[in-house]
Write an enzyme that holds these catalytic residues in place. Sequence first.
Site, PDB file in Angstrom:
ATOM      1  N   GLN A   1       6.540  64.946  57.355  1.00 56.25           N
ATOM      2  CA  GLN A   1       6.260  63.565  57.606  1.00 56.25           C
ATOM      3  C   GLN A   1       6.906  62.671  58.373  1.00 56.25           C
ATOM      4  O   GLN A   1       8.126  62.993  58.561  1.00 56.25           O
ATOM      5  CB  GLN A   1       6.441  63.100  55.950  1.00 56.25           C
ATOM      6  CG  GLN A   1       5.786  61.821  55.547  1.00 56.25           C
ATOM      7  CD  GLN A   1       5.765  61.488  54.096  1.00 56.25           C
ATOM      8  OE1 GLN A   1       6.972  60.887  53.883  1.00 56.25           O
ATOM      9  NE2 GLN A   1       4.818  61.706  53.367  1.00 56.25           N
TER      10      GLN A   1
ATOM     11  N   LYS B   1      16.196  64.672  57.043  1.00 57.82           N
ATOM     12  CA  LYS B   1      15.899  63.605  57.802  1.00 57.82           C
ATOM     13  C   LYS B   1      16.280  63.291  59.035  1.00 57.82           C
ATOM     14  O   LYS B   1      17.823  63.671  59.267  1.00 57.82           O
ATOM     15  CB  LYS B   1      16.272  62.453  56.908  1.00 57.82           C
ATOM     16  CG  LYS B   1      15.606  62.160  55.529  1.00 57.82           C
ATOM     17  CD  LYS B   1      16.118  60.775  55.080  1.00 57.82           C
ATOM     18  CE  LYS B   1      15.522  60.697  53.643  1.00 57.82           C
ATOM     19  NZ  LYS B   1      16.166  59.418  52.987  1.00 57.82           N
TER      20      LYS B   1
ATOM     21  N   HIS C   1      19.069  56.511  49.231  1.00 57.67           N
ATOM     22  CA  HIS C   1      18.102  57.396  48.765  1.00 57.67           C
ATOM     23  C   HIS C   1      18.212  58.680  49.051  1.00 57.67           C
ATOM     24  O   HIS C   1      18.711  59.068  50.219  1.00 57.67           O
ATOM     25  CB  HIS C   1      16.639  56.815  49.305  1.00 57.67           C
ATOM     26  CG  HIS C   1      16.403  55.273  49.018  1.00 57.67           C
ATOM     27  ND1 HIS C   1      15.925  54.517  50.293  1.00 57.67           N
ATOM     28  CD2 HIS C   1      16.771  54.598  48.156  1.00 57.67           C
ATOM     29  CE1 HIS C   1      15.841  53.304  49.867  1.00 57.67           C
ATOM     30  NE2 HIS C   1      16.390  53.026  48.833  1.00 57.67           N
TER      31      HIS C   1
ATOM     32  N   ARG D   1      10.180  54.213  88.016  1.00 61.45           N
ATOM     33  CA  ARG D   1       9.213  53.636  87.237  1.00 61.45           C
ATOM     34  C   ARG D   1       9.521  53.466  85.736  1.00 61.45           C
ATOM     35  O   ARG D   1       8.830  52.728  85.092  1.00 61.45           O
ATOM     36  CB  ARG D   1       7.858  54.933  86.984  1.00 61.45           C
ATOM     37  CG  ARG D   1       7.337  55.358  88.474  1.00 61.45           C
ATOM     38  CD  ARG D   1       6.621  56.340  88.186  1.00 61.45           C
ATOM     39  NE  ARG D   1       7.364  57.445  87.675  1.00 61.45           N
ATOM     40  CZ  ARG D   1       7.081  58.735  87.349  1.00 61.45           C
ATOM     41  NH1 ARG D   1       5.730  59.124  87.353  1.00 61.45           N
ATOM     42  NH2 ARG D   1       7.862  59.695  87.137  1.00 61.45           N
TER      43      ARG D   1
ATOM     44  N   GLU E   1      12.829  61.237  43.447  1.00 67.57           N
ATOM     45  CA  GLU E   1      13.591  60.485  44.302  1.00 67.57           C
ATOM     46  C   GLU E   1      14.798  59.974  43.283  1.00 67.57           C
ATOM     47  O   GLU E   1      14.554  59.937  41.832  1.00 67.57           O
ATOM     48  CB  GLU E   1      12.768  58.980  44.467  1.00 67.57           C
ATOM     49  CG  GLU E   1      13.514  58.141  45.191  1.00 67.57           C
ATOM     50  CD  GLU E   1      12.651  56.744  45.488  1.00 67.57           C
ATOM     51  OE1 GLU E   1      12.680  56.419  46.551  1.00 67.57           O
ATOM     52  OE2 GLU E   1      12.065  56.069  44.488  1.00 67.57           O
TER      53      GLU E   1
ATOM     54  N   HIS F   1      20.962  58.710  52.205  1.00 72.06           N
ATOM     55  CA  HIS F   1      20.912  57.899  53.034  1.00 72.06           C
ATOM     56  C   HIS F   1      20.621  56.505  53.086  1.00 72.06           C
ATOM     57  O   HIS F   1      19.883  55.957  52.069  1.00 72.06           O
ATOM     58  CB  HIS F   1      19.760  58.398  54.103  1.00 72.06           C
ATOM     59  CG  HIS F   1      19.398  57.469  55.362  1.00 72.06           C
ATOM     60  ND1 HIS F   1      18.250  56.887  55.290  1.00 72.06           N
ATOM     61  CD2 HIS F   1      20.228  57.299  56.331  1.00 72.06           C
ATOM     62  CE1 HIS F   1      18.289  56.197  56.537  1.00 72.06           C
ATOM     63  NE2 HIS F   1      19.305  56.666  57.088  1.00 72.06           N
TER      64      HIS F   1
ATOM     65  N   ASN G   1       7.782  58.459  59.225  1.00 71.50           N
ATOM     66  CA  ASN G   1       7.625  57.284  58.747  1.00 71.50           C
ATOM     67  C   ASN G   1       8.289  56.266  59.794  1.00 71.50           C
ATOM     68  O   ASN G   1       9.388  56.613  60.454  1.00 71.50           O
ATOM     69  CB  ASN G   1       8.298  57.078  57.333  1.00 71.50           C
ATOM     70  CG  ASN G   1       7.687  58.116  56.353  1.00 71.50           C
ATOM     71  OD1 ASN G   1       6.444  57.760  56.246  1.00 71.50           O
ATOM     72  ND2 ASN G   1       8.412  58.793  55.600  1.00 71.50           N
TER      73      ASN G   1
ATOM     74  N   ARG H   1      19.297  48.661  53.073  1.00 68.09           N
ATOM     75  CA  ARG H   1      18.466  49.573  52.416  1.00 68.09           C
ATOM     76  C   ARG H   1      19.150  50.890  52.021  1.00 68.09           C
ATOM     77  O   ARG H   1      19.945  51.603  52.877  1.00 68.09           O
ATOM     78  CB  ARG H   1      17.248  49.768  53.191  1.00 68.09           C
ATOM     79  CG  ARG H   1      16.379  48.715  53.816  1.00 68.09           C
ATOM     80  CD  ARG H   1      15.361  49.049  54.556  1.00 68.09           C
ATOM     81  NE  ARG H   1      14.314  48.075  54.958  1.00 68.09           N
ATOM     82  CZ  ARG H   1      13.090  47.941  54.641  1.00 68.09           C
ATOM     83  NH1 ARG H   1      12.560  48.856  53.772  1.00 68.09           N
ATOM     84  NH2 ARG H   1      12.509  46.864  55.154  1.00 68.09           N
TER      85      ARG H   1
ATOM     86  N   TYR I   1      11.769  57.732  61.038  1.00 68.85           N
ATOM     87  CA  TYR I   1      12.316  58.733  60.226  1.00 68.85           C
ATOM     88  C   TYR I   1      11.405  60.063  60.437  1.00 68.85           C
ATOM     89  O   TYR I   1      10.137  59.879  60.032  1.00 68.85           O
ATOM     90  CB  TYR I   1      12.034  58.346  58.669  1.00 68.85           C
ATOM     91  CG  TYR I   1      12.991  57.537  58.349  1.00 68.85           C
ATOM     92  CD1 TYR I   1      13.969  57.455  57.299  1.00 68.85           C
ATOM     93  CD2 TYR I   1      12.680  55.781  58.613  1.00 68.85           C
ATOM     94  CE1 TYR I   1      14.539  56.425  56.722  1.00 68.85           C
ATOM     95  CE2 TYR I   1      13.416  54.852  58.042  1.00 68.85           C
ATOM     96  CZ  TYR I   1      14.289  55.122  57.072  1.00 68.85           C
ATOM     97  OH  TYR I   1      15.134  53.980  56.747  1.00 68.85           O
TER      98      TYR I   1
END
Length: 196
Positions: A58, A84, A74, A35, A155, A131, A60, A71, A144
């Site tokens: 959280q 993370k 951060h 399946r 940040e 990251h 994301n 990107r 994430y």
Amino acid sequence: MKPVWHAMMMPRFEIHSVEIDGLKVLQRKLLEDGRGYFERFFCSEELMTVLSGKFIAQINHTLTKSRYTVRGMHFQYPPNAETKFISCIRGEVFDVAVDVRMGSPTFLKWHGEVLSERNLKSLVIPDGFAHGFQTLSENCELLYLHTALYQPKSEGGLNPLDKKLAIDWPYNVESMSTRDSGHPMLDDSQFKGVKL
């Protein structure tokens, strides 16, 4: 034939260490039949060793449309530092973590992993790491899982093209946000790491 409950109790992850202490690569395992398949992205019980007593606060989801976009890089400063779990659910990315822990023997060293919808890998990035990623295909989607809420005042960021980091991006960077490209290059007086 084995009962269904027996198959579901099997470990769904292999946890692998890398050369930078604290970083982990998760290899997810599929349960497949005619399946299709069942895949577990997260399990607090099975992954308690990499969670270090934290909880997911959280989740994301990002979409990056163009190939060779970068990107990052951060992170969040304490008291909002976070672990993370990064997974690619569509396309393929080169995912990178940089050690920003002050006093770490691998301070400012980086590790990269190819994450894709096919290889079923996730990168677990603990507190004290920046990251970022480069897309290797179009329309890349990442999931994430964070152990802390996003706090704009906490940040921090590193410039992905900083020569002190010397990240070996697989391709020439074709796109970056103004915010990410605007992070200043490091010098000895400017960045001393994250105090954890």
